[in-house]
Design an enzyme around this catalytic site. Structure first.
Site, PDB file in Angstrom:
ATOM      1  N   GLU A  90      25.733  65.949  48.857  1.00  0.00           N
ATOM      2  CA  GLU A  90      24.363  66.042  48.342  1.00  0.00           C
ATOM      3  C   GLU A  90      23.410  66.255  49.500  1.00  0.00           C
ATOM      4  O   GLU A  90      23.830  66.319  50.652  1.00  0.00           O
ATOM      5  CB  GLU A  90      23.990  64.789  47.541  1.00  0.00           C
ATOM      6  N   LYS A 143      22.067  52.625  46.015  1.00  0.00           N
ATOM      7  CA  LYS A 143      20.801  52.963  46.664  1.00  0.00           C
ATOM      8  C   LYS A 143      20.393  51.866  47.630  1.00  0.00           C
ATOM      9  O   LYS A 143      19.500  51.051  47.328  1.00  0.00           O
ATOM     10  CB  LYS A 143      19.736  53.184  45.572  1.00  0.00           C
ATOM     11  N   ARG A 146      21.554  50.931  37.688  1.00  0.00           N
ATOM     12  CA  ARG A 146      21.966  51.323  39.046  1.00  0.00           C
ATOM     13  C   ARG A 146      21.570  50.250  40.059  1.00  0.00           C
ATOM     14  O   ARG A 146      22.306  49.982  41.008  1.00  0.00           O
ATOM     15  CB  ARG A 146      21.348  52.681  39.400  1.00  0.00           C
TER      16      ARG A 146
HETATM   17  N1  PLP Z   1      20.527  61.187  45.980  1.00  0.00           N
HETATM   18  C1  PLP Z   1      19.884  60.367  46.803  1.00  0.00           C
HETATM   19  C2  PLP Z   1      20.508  60.051  48.102  1.00  0.00           C
HETATM   20  C3  PLP Z   1      18.658  59.804  46.416  1.00  0.00           C
HETATM   21  O1  PLP Z   1      18.006  58.971  47.215  1.00  0.00           O
HETATM   22  C4  PLP Z   1      18.119  60.110  45.160  1.00  0.00           C
HETATM   23  C5  PLP Z   1      16.869  59.507  44.709  1.00  0.00           C
HETATM   24  O2  PLP Z   1      16.817  58.576  43.973  1.00  0.00           O
HETATM   25  C6  PLP Z   1      18.830  60.981  44.339  1.00  0.00           C
HETATM   26  C7  PLP Z   1      20.020  61.502  44.775  1.00  0.00           C
HETATM   27  C8  PLP Z   1      18.322  61.310  42.975  1.00  0.00           C
HETATM   28  O3  PLP Z   1      18.523  60.270  42.075  1.00  0.00           O
HETATM   29  P1  PLP Z   1      17.574  60.070  40.829  1.00  0.00           P
HETATM   30  O4  PLP Z   1      17.618  61.345  40.066  1.00  0.00           O
HETATM   31  O5  PLP Z   1      18.166  58.954  40.080  1.00  0.00           O
HETATM   32  O6  PLP Z   1      16.225  59.799  41.352  1.00  0.00           O
HETATM   33  C1  COI Z   2      13.679  59.109  44.612  1.00  0.00           C
HETATM   34  O1  COI Z   2      13.846  60.293  44.298  1.00  0.00           O
HETATM   35  O2  COI Z   2      13.115  58.314  43.851  1.00  0.00           O
HETATM   36  C2  COI Z   2      14.145  58.582  45.874  1.00  0.00           C
HETATM   37  O3  COI Z   2      14.261  57.381  45.986  1.00  0.00           O
HETATM   38  C3  COI Z   2      14.434  59.467  46.996  1.00  0.00           C
HETATM   39  C4  COI Z   2      13.694  59.009  48.201  1.00  0.00           C
HETATM   40  C5  COI Z   2      14.366  59.494  49.418  1.00  0.00           C
HETATM   41  C6  COI Z   2      12.262  59.428  48.134  1.00  0.00           C
END
Ligand code: PLP
Ligand code: COI
Length: 341
Positions: free
Chosen positions: A221, A185, A82
């Site tokens: 989301e 991200k 990612r």
């Molecule tokens: N959506 C957003 C906007 C996020 O910042 C995060 C955090 O990483 C997620 C979803 C969840 O993603 P992940 O499960 O890969 O941490």
């Molecule tokens: C995460 O879940 O790792 C994120 O980066 C979300 C962040 C807003 C704390």
């Protein structure tokens, strides 16, 4: 190894200084060797492209001490992939996956005494970030970059931990555009989300739940996490949208739901469907699964956990996910990587 003395069971999701971070620079078209640093600050040119034009991307993942004492990371290859997509989308040189993983090994090993003990609920949060450091005054990609991985021990993202939170559907402010950068991200997405998040908190809710920016008809989301709902017939449903960040936790829960005999659906979710769900959650690395107590949309509210206890489905999914991460349940999908310390 003498572990630091912290109140592990009561850590919040806050920054705490550790011993080292690791830094790599990209110059003349190539990455240098990483260097461990104990400095929390970054010397930078005032015209660095990250400061003016937002050339910044980051990741978030967690390191766990398992039941048998192994120190492991969860699905970091997915974070590496990612990060590559994030870099490519905003014209930064991608961080090779091997370098990304090597950085995690080295920085966790250097900070071993900060890895929270098994069974405390705390984890080591790993935050890789990449910035354009080369000076730019015209809008162009920088010619120099820095990739840093910092770590910090954390507790739950939402203060209550595995306790239900309240969401409010945000109809005015958008987080990301359909063909923008919401699916990667990059830091700017989070600055863009502050208005809705602070508005939600000021109105007494835990977080905002975004709608698709084009039609304002479908769920997207929440600010820091993906969303899922459970239908009356026990199916896991999560929004398909070009402006949602593809969550690695969500991807894992879809697999876990399948393993449990459910037929998970990733599809457009009309906002009205919140009234049909029997359970719902926010999911992400920081949020893990945070059960949703209620969602408010205009003047209507739907309540999933009247008694403040997490719903049945959230509880089942949460237990399986966390048990895999902690080495209590078998890692049948090969999601765990043991770190060389
Ligand atoms: N959506 C957003 C906007 C996020 O910042 C995060 C955090 O990483 C997620 C979803 C969840 O993603 P992940 O499960 O890969 O941490
Ligand atoms: C995460 O879940 O790792 C994120 O980066 C979300 C962040 C807003 C704390």
């Amino acid at each position: 190894m003498q572990r630091v003395d912290l109140d592990w069971k009561n850590l919040g999701f806050t920054y705490r200084k550790t011993d080292f971070n690791i830094r790599y620079t990209w110059k003349d078209g190539e990455w240098g060797d990483g260097v461990l640093s104990s400095d929390e600050y970054i010397p930078m040119h005032m015209a660095a492209s990250c400061l003016h034009y937002g050339q910044e991307a980051f990741e978030g993942l967690k390191v766990y001490e398992q039941k048998n004492g192994d120190v492991v990371v969860f699905r970091d290859i997915e974070n590496a992939r990612r990060m590559i997509r994030s870099c490519e989308k905003i014209y930064m040189p991608p961080v090779p996956a091997a370098m990304f993983q090597d950085a995690i090994d080295r920085v966790v090993a250097a900070n071993r005494r900060f890895v929270p003990p098994f069974g405390t609920g705390a984890t080591m949060y790993v935050r890789p970030l990449m910035i354009g450091t080369g000076p730019r005054i015209g809008v162009r990609p920088a010619d120099e970059y820095m990739f840093i991985v910092m770590v910090t021990p954390v507790g739950p993202y939402f203060k209550a931990g595995f306790k239900p939170v309240t969401l409010v559907v945000e109809e005015l402010f958008d987080r990301a555009a359909p063909n923008g950068v919401g699916d990667v991200k990059v830091g700017g997405n989070y600055a863009a989300g502050l208005r809705a998040s602070i508005k939600a908190k000021n109105n007494g809710f835990t977080e905002a739940l975004y709608l698709d920016a084009k039609e304002k008809k479908y769920l997207d989301e929440s600010g820091p996490a993906n969303f899922f709902g459970i239908t009356k017939d026990g199916q896991y449903v999560t929004p398909a949208s070009s402006s949602v960040l593809p969550s690695i936790t969500n991807m894992s829960l879809i697999q876990i739901a399948e393993d449990m005999g459910m037929q998970p659906q990733r599809r457009a979710v009309p906002v009205e469907e919140i009234f049909d769900f029997v359970d719902a959650g926010c999911c992400g690395t920081a949020a893990v699964i945070t059960p949703v107590k209620s969602i408010t949309w205009r003047d209507r509210e739907v309540v999933y956990c009247a008694d403040d206890n997490p719903g049945e489905y959230c509880t089942k999914l949460y237990n399986r996910l966390v048990n895999i991460q902690l080495g209590i349940d078998a890692d049948v999908h090969g999601w765990i990587r043991k770190l060389t310390l």
